[in-house]
Structures are given as C-alpha cells and as structure tokens.
Design an enzyme around this catalytic site. Structure first.
Site, PDB file in Angstrom:
ATOM      1  N   GLY A 297       0.850  -1.192   0.000  1.00  0.00           N
ATOM      2  CA  GLY A 297       0.000   0.000   0.000  1.00  0.00           C
ATOM      3  C   GLY A 297       0.886   1.243   0.000  1.00  0.00           C
ATOM      4  O   GLY A 297       0.654   2.193  -0.743  1.00  0.00           O
ATOM      5  N   ALA A 298       1.913   1.188   0.832  1.00  0.00           N
ATOM      6  CA  ALA A 298       2.826   2.308   0.966  1.00  0.00           C
ATOM      7  C   ALA A 298       4.076   1.823   1.692  1.00  0.00           C
ATOM      8  O   ALA A 298       4.066   0.744   2.283  1.00  0.00           O
ATOM      9  CB  ALA A 298       2.166   3.430   1.759  1.00  0.00           C
TER      10      ALA A 298
ATOM     11  N   GLU B 118       5.066  -2.651  12.748  1.00  0.00           N
ATOM     12  CA  GLU B 118       3.753  -2.552  12.109  1.00  0.00           C
ATOM     13  C   GLU B 118       2.606  -2.376  13.103  1.00  0.00           C
ATOM     14  O   GLU B 118       1.640  -1.667  12.826  1.00  0.00           O
ATOM     15  CB  GLU B 118       3.524  -3.766  11.199  1.00  0.00           C
ATOM     16  CG  GLU B 118       4.526  -3.871  10.038  1.00  0.00           C
ATOM     17  CD  GLU B 118       4.576  -2.628   9.161  1.00  0.00           C
ATOM     18  OE1 GLU B 118       3.670  -1.788   9.257  1.00  0.00           O
ATOM     19  OE2 GLU B 118       5.553  -2.499   8.383  1.00  0.00           O
TER      20      GLU B 118
ATOM     21  N   GLU C 225       2.467   5.596   7.742  1.00  0.00           N
ATOM     22  CA  GLU C 225       3.859   5.670   7.251  1.00  0.00           C
ATOM     23  C   GLU C 225       4.652   6.713   8.022  1.00  0.00           C
ATOM     24  O   GLU C 225       5.848   6.528   8.274  1.00  0.00           O
ATOM     25  CB  GLU C 225       3.891   5.962   5.753  1.00  0.00           C
ATOM     26  CG  GLU C 225       3.126   4.966   4.868  1.00  0.00           C
ATOM     27  CD  GLU C 225       3.422   3.507   5.175  1.00  0.00           C
ATOM     28  OE1 GLU C 225       4.536   3.195   5.646  1.00  0.00           O
ATOM     29  OE2 GLU C 225       2.517   2.662   4.962  1.00  0.00           O
TER      30      GLU C 225
ATOM     31  N   HIS D 269       5.852   5.439  11.307  1.00  0.00           N
ATOM     32  CA  HIS D 269       7.054   4.611  11.152  1.00  0.00           C
ATOM     33  C   HIS D 269       8.337   5.430  11.227  1.00  0.00           C
ATOM     34  O   HIS D 269       9.401   4.870  11.503  1.00  0.00           O
ATOM     35  CB  HIS D 269       7.048   3.934   9.780  1.00  0.00           C
ATOM     36  CG  HIS D 269       6.333   2.615   9.722  1.00  0.00           C
ATOM     37  ND1 HIS D 269       6.534   1.610  10.638  1.00  0.00           N
ATOM     38  CD2 HIS D 269       5.441   2.127   8.818  1.00  0.00           C
ATOM     39  CE1 HIS D 269       5.787   0.558  10.290  1.00  0.00           C
ATOM     40  NE2 HIS D 269       5.112   0.854   9.196  1.00  0.00           N
TER      41      HIS D 269
ATOM     42  N   GLU E 285       7.511   3.203   4.171  1.00  0.00           N
ATOM     43  CA  GLU E 285       7.936   4.312   5.028  1.00  0.00           C
ATOM     44  C   GLU E 285       9.384   4.764   4.864  1.00  0.00           C
ATOM     45  O   GLU E 285       9.932   5.361   5.796  1.00  0.00           O
ATOM     46  CB  GLU E 285       7.715   3.894   6.480  1.00  0.00           C
ATOM     47  CG  GLU E 285       8.656   2.767   6.993  1.00  0.00           C
ATOM     48  CD  GLU E 285       8.086   1.356   6.866  1.00  0.00           C
ATOM     49  OE1 GLU E 285       7.194   1.151   6.016  1.00  0.00           O
ATOM     50  OE2 GLU E 285       8.537   0.467   7.609  1.00  0.00           O
ATOM     51  N   ASN E 286      10.035   4.529   3.712  1.00  0.00           N
ATOM     52  CA  ASN E 286      11.434   4.934   3.544  1.00  0.00           C
ATOM     53  C   ASN E 286      11.699   6.282   4.204  1.00  0.00           C
ATOM     54  O   ASN E 286      10.955   7.232   3.983  1.00  0.00           O
ATOM     55  CB  ASN E 286      11.767   5.042   2.060  1.00  0.00           C
ATOM     56  CG  ASN E 286      11.244   3.879   1.270  1.00  0.00           C
ATOM     57  OD1 ASN E 286      11.615   2.751   1.508  1.00  0.00           O
ATOM     58  ND2 ASN E 286      10.329   4.154   0.345  1.00  0.00           N
TER      59      ASN E 286
END
Ligand code: BES
Ligand code: ZN
Length: 929
Positions: free
Chosen positions: A303-304, A362, A340, A343, A306-307
């Site tokens: 979905g996405a 998570e 995100e 995170h 978090e870099n």
C-alpha cells in the site's frame, strides 16, 4: 584483461532459474556472520531510462567495514546482480601499503549470500574499504530497484520512471549490502541520470555535477544520512511534479505525483505535515531528517512504504480527488499517511532487532496512526472505527488453529514476507491499545517516550519495550508493584490466539465466577487442545452503573507460575434484575460468554428501546459475541438471532458494521442453499427501517453532520440493493441511466460519490453488456485511482457467465490495462459474486501455475485470491477437492503456506457449521419472519 562476469543464481535465464551449482557455500546459517559491521556506505547508481527496450542501472558501492573479530571472508547480501568481480577492491584504511584483495568468491542462493574470501586475514579493530561494481536491469517485479510507467495523455506516450522497494529483503537486489535491519550505517547516495529527470532519495540534494562521460547526464549527490537500516533506503529517477508544504519548524515537506495527477495531491500535502507535527509533540522527538518527500508510484505492490525521508505510496493511498473519492477513500488516505509517518519513529528511528519483532514496527504504526487521525479529524471517530475493525478481524483470524503468535521465529525471506499479516498489524495494534487503556495515557506516553529516546538510531526487541513501560507504570502508579508488563504481555505476544471468558453469576451471592480458555472456531478440537492462559485486565459495568467510560481494570485474571489458568471470583455484583457487561469499550481482545439469565437481561435492554444505555462499541461486541458463540455451538441461534433483531432500531455505524461482518459469513453459505429465501426476507426486515431512516439512496449527503452516518449510509445502501429493499434497485438504475445519458460521462457524473460502488454494482448486476462496456470505458479513461478501484470492483457484479469469464481473463492480461497490483480486486469481485464464485475458483485451480508466475515474487498478492474461495466453500467434497489440489500443486503455492493453512481451516469450519447449524438457523430465521 579478463572480465569475469558473475551472474548470481536466481536470475531468470530464458524462463529458467539458473541451476544452483554454486549454492553449496561453506556458510549456510541464515543470518550474516557477526565478525564485520558496515560503518558507512557510499552508493553511486547510474540509471538509464531513455531506451524502453533497455531500462537498466549500473553502479558501485563503497562500504567502510569495521572488523570486530579476525576473519578471512566478507559475507554480505546480493541477488540478481551482475557483479564485475575483477574490479572489486579491498583496502585497509589504516595504511595505504597494507595490501589486501579478494582471492575467490562463492554464492549461497538460499540466503542470497555473496561470500568474498580475502587474500589476507582481516584484523579486528581495523576498518577496511570495500568497493564493488554491479549492474542489472530495472526489473518488472515491483521490488528492488524497478521500473514503473504511466501514459502521458498530452503526448500520448509512455513515460518511464525508476523506484525502489527494499523492505523486507530487497536492497540486495539493488546493490550488495549487509541487508539485515540491525546493521545500521549512514549512507551517501549519488544518482546519475539524464538531466531532464529529477532524482530523489532519503536526504536533500547536496550538489549536482555534470557527467563527464555521458552527454546530457548529471550526477546528483545527496547529503549524508543518519545511521539507518538498508531496507529504508530509497531512490527514484522520474519526471514528476510536486506540491510543497512546510512544517512550522521548517522541515521541507513535498508531495510528488505524475504531472497529470498533481491536482490530486492537495489533501496529502495538507494532512501529512499536520500529522508529522502531532507525532513530534506526542513523542517529544523532532523528525530528524531535514526534509520529507511523499510520492505516488503508478506500479507499487504494497500500500505504501515508510522509507526515511522519501515515503512511497500507491496512487490510491496518497491521491485524493474531491470529485471522485468517497469519504472512505479519504479516510484511508489519511490513515495510510499517518501510518507511514508514524514509522518515521517506530521503525526508522527505533528498528526491530530482527524480523521476529516486526510487530514493533507494524503494530505500532497501525496503532499510532489511529491516534494521529483521531487527533487531526476527531469528528471522524477514527479511533473507535479502526479499533473495532481490528478487533473484528482478529477475533476471526486468531480463532484459527493455524494462526501464530505476534512474535515468531523467522529464518527465511519468505517467512519475513508472510509476517506482514493481520497478526503483526491488527493484533499488534490491538494489544498496544489494550496497554494504553489499562495503563492510562500518562504512563503509556511516558513509557513510549523513554523507549524511543533510549533506542534512537538503534534496534530493540519487545523486552526493551516491556521494560520502559513497566518503569513508567510503576512511576505513575498505574500498575501494582507486584505486576510487570513482561509477564502480562508475554501472554499476549508469545501465545497464539485469545481467550473466551465464561462468566457464571451467583445471583443470590452477588458474585461471578470467571474461567478462561482459548477460543477456537474448529469445534472438533477438544478441551485439551484449547489450553493457554492470558493475563486479562477486567473492566466491567452493571445495569445500575452503566459506566462505560472507565476502561481501567477493576481486577485481573492472572496465570499461575507454569501458565495455568487461575479462576477468578468477582464480588459486589448486583442482583438478579440487572445485567453485567465485561470488557468496557472492548479494551481487551477476548470474547465473553454469560449464563443464560445475563444474556436474557441484555437482550431485554437491547430490544426494549433502551439499547443506547450500552456503549456503542459494547453493542457491537454483544452482536459479535452472540453470533460467534452461536456459530461454534456455545449458544442457541435462537437467542443470537433474537439479540440481532434489536438492530431494527439501531442507528449507529459500529453495531451495524459488526452485524454485517457476521451476516456476510452466513450469507456466503446460506445463499447456496434452498433456505436462502428466508434469510433474504430476514435481512430485508432487518434493514428496511434504517434504509428508510437514512432516506434510501437519495442524495442527502450535504446535510449529514455526523461523518459516520455517511459510512453507514454507504454500507446500508449496498446491502439494501443486494436484497432489493424498497426502491433501492430502481433508484440505483436511475442514477446509472442519468450518467449514461451525459454527453461527456468522463467529466460529469451525477451519481453521489459515496453511493457509486452500490449504484455501479447494482446496474451491472441488473444490466446488459452495453452497461458493462460503458463502465469498462470509464475505467480506461479514468485518471483517479480511487475511481478505478470502485469500477474494477463493480465490473465483477454481472450475472452473465460469459461476461464474468471474459472479465477474469482480461484481468490477468497486462495488455488490457489492469495493473498487476490491482488485479486481485477484479478477481475478488468476481469470486464474491454468487455466480462468479465457481468460475473464479475453477479459474484459480486450473491456472494456478500461470497465476503463480503472474504474481511472482509477490506471493502475498496471490494469497489475496484465496479468502473468497474459502469463505464460500462449505461442502465436504469441495473441501477434499481443494485439499488434494493443494497437495498436487505445492510448487505453485510456494510462499503461500500460511495462507493455504488458513484457507483449509476456514473451509473446514464452514463444513462443520453447515452440518451442525444450518437447519437450526433456517428454523429460527423462519420463526422470526
Ligand atoms: N512497511 C510497510 C510496507 C511493506 C509491506 C513492506 C509489506 C514490505 C512488505 C508499510 O508501512 C505498510 O504497512 N503498508 C501497508 C499499508 C498500511 C497503511 C497498513 C500495506 O502495504 O499494506
Ligand atoms: Zn507499516
């Protein structure tokens, strides 16, 4: 000069995996050796995007490596990379004349190790500089460093871009590295590309130079990063545009998308900085990067992601269009951004030591996200909605014997991938909420803050969290001194499942006796198989008190030294004329079964119109508990269905959500039986009053004040049209007809946004192929991901076998225009349709090899095809067929082992239900009509 090119095993050659001749490496443990530690990476990557026939990258990585113990090899990760061995260099940084080199290399393709044996021993305490050149294609597999594209509508040309997806273990596909989360190091990234593009990475640009060798190419060097794990590195070369926003404390915040979608970035550009700011205050730690970018990638498997400083999203997870996105779509965007950005602290700043504790990433991001959304949009009641949603999911998932503990051992990459599941996310979040509620806000926050402080730029395991929380809890006196968080929480994170608490009241004595055991859906498992003991904070209220606000425990159910169950007696309860309810606001993950008298008292209050005295979450709880207990035989369906009848007066979203989740599962079976007629009439009777109350499908949205009522109307409308309640179908068809009559339906759509799913689906169900073609054309012309998903889901509503068959086939044909990442929505839509179910199941079983290759290596996406199959299978013979299908096709179901286990167990529990309950349900429904 001899140029020895080593193609690492795992590369697809003419459709075949290269043989593992070299996989018998001398090192076969699944973790990297601990003799070496990377201190710093310098990564240079040149990306070639000009020739669509030859999209590729080449680069070199320079790693400073500290030696902790003497060793004669350097073992790190690399996969599917061409490594130019003759150009690997190794230097001792302490003196230029201490020569060293690589004498030989080997590969372990099971764990993706690349082992370099050194000419001389590497000495403890020294720092070496290793440089490795590499290259590869920009792959199509949505992981590692891969390609994505979109159609530029002005030039009618395909535009290419490159992007990374490294979590959990794909940095090794992009450059050789120590690809484990505990090897943190600062990174300096330099990207080379044609000057017409933009390069993005985790950090801001430091300087741009022209490329001396390649005309019109530049080198873009980024600032050195803070120490970080490899899976959080990201970079992209693209021709996107952006919307800037800035935080009050001057962190630069930008939102990126393909140029034609930039007008859908406003919402994310507004919401993102707000929630980031909220976290800075909540955690008491400033966001450590000087900038943050969020970018919508057309082809994206998760979905996405978090870099750190460069957060990547699917388009549907970031982009919002007020003309096309529903309220639910908008809330989802908010929730994903909040996840995100959470995170950036839980995961990026403090990272789990090993994937065993993935839930620390998570579970936290999921829970903290709901705090974030709640804070910014309190009027959505996101906290209640998401908490109940998580509980409903976990009650089901974790009642399977094939479930697993939150914290689980991990050895293979496939196991890491499988861990991104409802247990890590929803159960992780649920147990954090439980702690928040039994500790209170002050201790919980203080515990989290000290945990984050203590492990910043480092790694942690769950015991570290328990320690910080115990200290805070004792300091603020929110936990008895004799209790510690570890004893309590280990029972929730190291054990599979959750308990059911049996409450037997003594009405004369004013007390109740409580016992617990594991709750399981499979009723063939006897008492002895249901062991387990959980530390349960007990909150409760009575008919006299009706205090649902107090979620602090009044008592605890404890476990003995060897984990045995200790029964508990609660005193000071009221007499025989008053109910008690345990688990106020469902603060804890357990089911409750009362004695018959208490159930009757509860049903009395629910059905006599005083139901609002019971908290809305506890109403949802009573519905869910009663229907589960009936499903597994602890309760009569007659009592459960009588309880559910109160819904005719219910006007709130959460109890309806709970009811529909349960009724859906009954529907999936009953609608394939001769007694569906009664069930249909029962549903009609149940939902007609709320349908009328909400003004049917009429467009009343601008006058709805409570946002949850919008969601309720969407949900009720959907069921009402399925069950042909009142004027639902007629109104839906009218809307669709009006849309079809528009001269330009791609720009003007008269269907209310929040009803589009229902209107489209109903019209396809009752319509012709030309209605179908009309919608398919809208799909192809749409520029908005949320609208595309709504349409994909609706196209599966047809009742024509040939239309559904055609749809299945085009779903898996990339030329037709459905992206791979979206294909499961189309499949699910067909498979949840009662006509489509058999077609979809047969399609899956007959084409499993093809489907496996289609999704490879993202098996998680393939596993999403399974739930519609399991939920609608209830015949022993179909279950047996599927079982032998599984054993005959192990190769094409590799990496789906966990999903298959759940599928089989769900089928089995359906078979049991049909045999045990079907008749009784049919009878009690008939009685209620
Ligand atoms: N860290 C994950 C992304 C991820 C998922 C990487 C699976 C590798 C494998 C990210 O933070 C995430 O959880 N994304 C979710 C969406 C989220 C809002 C629940 C996802 O991708 O489903
Ligand atoms: Zn996440």
């Amino acid at each position: 000069m001899k140029l020895l090119l080593l193609l690492l095993a795992g590369v697809m050659l003419a459709g075949l995996t290269t043989a593992d001749s070299s996989s018998s490496s001398s090192y076969s443990y699944y973790r990297l050796p601990t003799a070496l530690r990377p201190e710093k990476y310098n990564l240079r990557v040149l990306t070639r995007l000009e020739n669509p026939e030859d999209l590729r990258f080449e680069g070199s990585v320079k790693i400073l490596i500290k030696v902790l113990e003497n060793t004669k090899n350097i073992t790190l990760h690399a996969k599917n990379l061409t490594i130019d061995e003759s150009h690997i260099t190794l230097k001792d940084t302490s003196s230029a004349d201490k020569k060293n080199c690589i004498s030989s290399t080997e590969v372990n393709s099971v764990h993706d190790f690349y082992v370099m044996h050194t000419c001389e021993q590497l000495l403890a305490g020294e720092i070496y500089e290793l440089t490795m050149p590499f290259s590869a294609d920009l792959n199509r597999q949505l992981e590692g460093y891969y390609r994505s594209s979109y159609l530029d509508p002005v030039a009618n040309k395909t535009r290419w871009l490159s992007i990374t997806q490294f979590e959990p273990a794909s940095a090794r596909l992009a450059f050789p590295c120590f690809d484990e989360p505990n090897f943190k190091a600062p990174f300096v990234v330099t990207l080379g590309y044609h000057k017409k593009y933009t390069g993005l990475s985790n950090m801001p640009v430091k300087e741009i130079k022209s490329n001396e060798q390649i005309a019109d190419y530049i080198w873009c060097e980024f600032e050195e990063s803070v120490p970080m794990s490899t899976y959080l590195i990201a970079y992209s070369v693209n021709d996107f545009t952006h919307k800037p926003s800035t935080l009050p404390n001057s962190t630069l915040f930008r939102t990126w998308a393909r140029p034609n979608a930039i007008d859908q970035c406003d919402y994310a550009a507004d919401f993102g900085p707000k929630v980031l700011q909220y976290y800075e205050d909540l955690f008491g730690i400033k966001f450590p990067m000087p900038k943050i970018d969020q970018i919508a990638i057309p082809d994206f498997s998760a979905g996405a992601m978090e870099n750190w400083g460069l957060v990547t999203y699917r388009e549907i997870a970031l982009l919002y269009s007020s003309d096309h996105s529903s309220l639910a779509d908008k809330q989802r965007v908010a929730s994903i951004i909040a996840h995100e950005l959470a995170h950036q602290w839980f995961g990026n700043l403090v990272t789990m030591k090993w994937w065993t504790d993935l839930w620390l990433n998570e579970g936290f991001a999921t829970y903290v996200a709901s705090l974030g959304v709640e804070n910014i949009n309190p009027e959505w009641h996101a906290m209640e909605q998401e908490s109940l949603g998580n509980l409903l999911t976990i009650f089901r998932r974790d009642a399977l014997e094939s479930s697993h503990p939150i914290s689980r051992p991990i050895e293979m990459v496939a196991e890491i991938s499988e861990s991104f599941d409802q247990i890590s996310y929803q159960k992780g979040s649920t147990v954090l909420r439980m702690m928040h509620m039994f500790l209170g806000d002050e201790s919980f926050r203080a515990g989290l803050q000290s945990y984050l402080q203590k492990f910043s730029y480092g790694n942690a395991e769950q015991d570290n969290l328990w320690e910080s929380l115990t200290q805070a809890a004792h300091k603020y006196r929110s936990l008895p001194k004799s209790y510690d968080i570890k004893s309590i929480m280990d029972s929730w994170t190291l054990q599979t499942g959750y308990p059911i608490i049996n409450v037997t009241r003594d009405y004369e004595g004013g007390s109740a006796k409580l016992t617990q055991e594991r709750y399981l859906l499979n009723t063939q498992i006897g008492r002895s198989g249901r062991g387990g003991c959980w530390w349960v904070p007990l909150s409760y209220t009575t008919q006299g008190q009706q205090d649902f606000n107090n979620t602090a425990p009044k008592a605890w159910m404890e476990c003995g030294k060897t984990g045995e169950v200790l029964p508990k007696t609660i005193k000071d309860l009221p007499g025989a004329d008053q109910w008690v309810i345990f688990n106020t606001q469902l603060s804890t993950l357990y089911k409750v079964n009362y004695d018959e008298r208490n159930w009757k008292l509860l049903i009395e209050t629910l059905t006599n119109g005083e139901f609002e005295r019971i908290h809305v979450i506890n109403r949802a709880q009573l519905i869910d508990d009663a229907l589960y207990l009936a499903w597994t035989g602890e309760q009569d369906y007659e009592i459960a269905m009588r309880l559910v009848e109160y819904l005719q007066r219910e006007r709130e979203y959460l109890p309806w959500k709970s009811a529909f989740e349960n009724l859906k599962r009954m529907k999936n079976i009953i609608r394939q039986t001769p007694n569906y007629e009664f069930f249909k009439r029962y549903i009609q009777k149940l939902i007609t009053p709320i349908y009328i109350h909400l003004n049917g499908l009429n467009d009343t949205f601008s006058s709805i004040e409570q946002q949850e009522q919008v969601l309720l109307k969407t949900m009720v409308g959907n069921w009402a049209c399925q069950y042909q309640v009142e004027d639902c179908v007629r109104v839906a068809l009218d809307y669709y007809r009006a849309w079809r009559a528009e001269p330009n339906p791609d720009t003007k759509n008269p269907v209310p946004i929040n009803l589009r799913q229902t209107v489209y689906c109903t019209s396809i169900r009752h319509g012709s192929d030309s209605d179908w073609q009309f919608l398919w054309t809208r799909y192809k012309n749409s520029n908005v991901a949320a609208e595309k998903r709504t349409i994909l889901t609706s196209l599966g509503c047809s009742r024509e076998v040939w239309v559904l068959q055609r749809y299945l086939e085009l779903t898996f044909d990339p030329k037709e225009g459905i992206r791979r990442q979206d294909s499961m929505w189309a499949f699910q839509a067909v498979a949840y349709n009662e006509i489509g179910f058999h077609l979809a199941r047969d399609y899956f079983m007959n084409n499993v090899d093809f489907i496996y290759k289609f999704y490879h290596p993202i098996t998680k996406d393939m596993s999403r095809l399974l739930p519609p199959i399991s939920e609608q299978t209830f015949l022993l013979s179909d279950f047996e067929d599927f079982k032998s299908f599984v054993s005959n096709n192990r190769g094409s179901l590799k990496g789906l082992e966990q999903a298959i286990q759940q599928t089989l167990e769900t089928m089995l529990t359906n078979v049991q239900w049909k045999e045990r309950n079907y008749r009784q349900v049919a009878r009690s429904i008939e009685d209620l009509l």
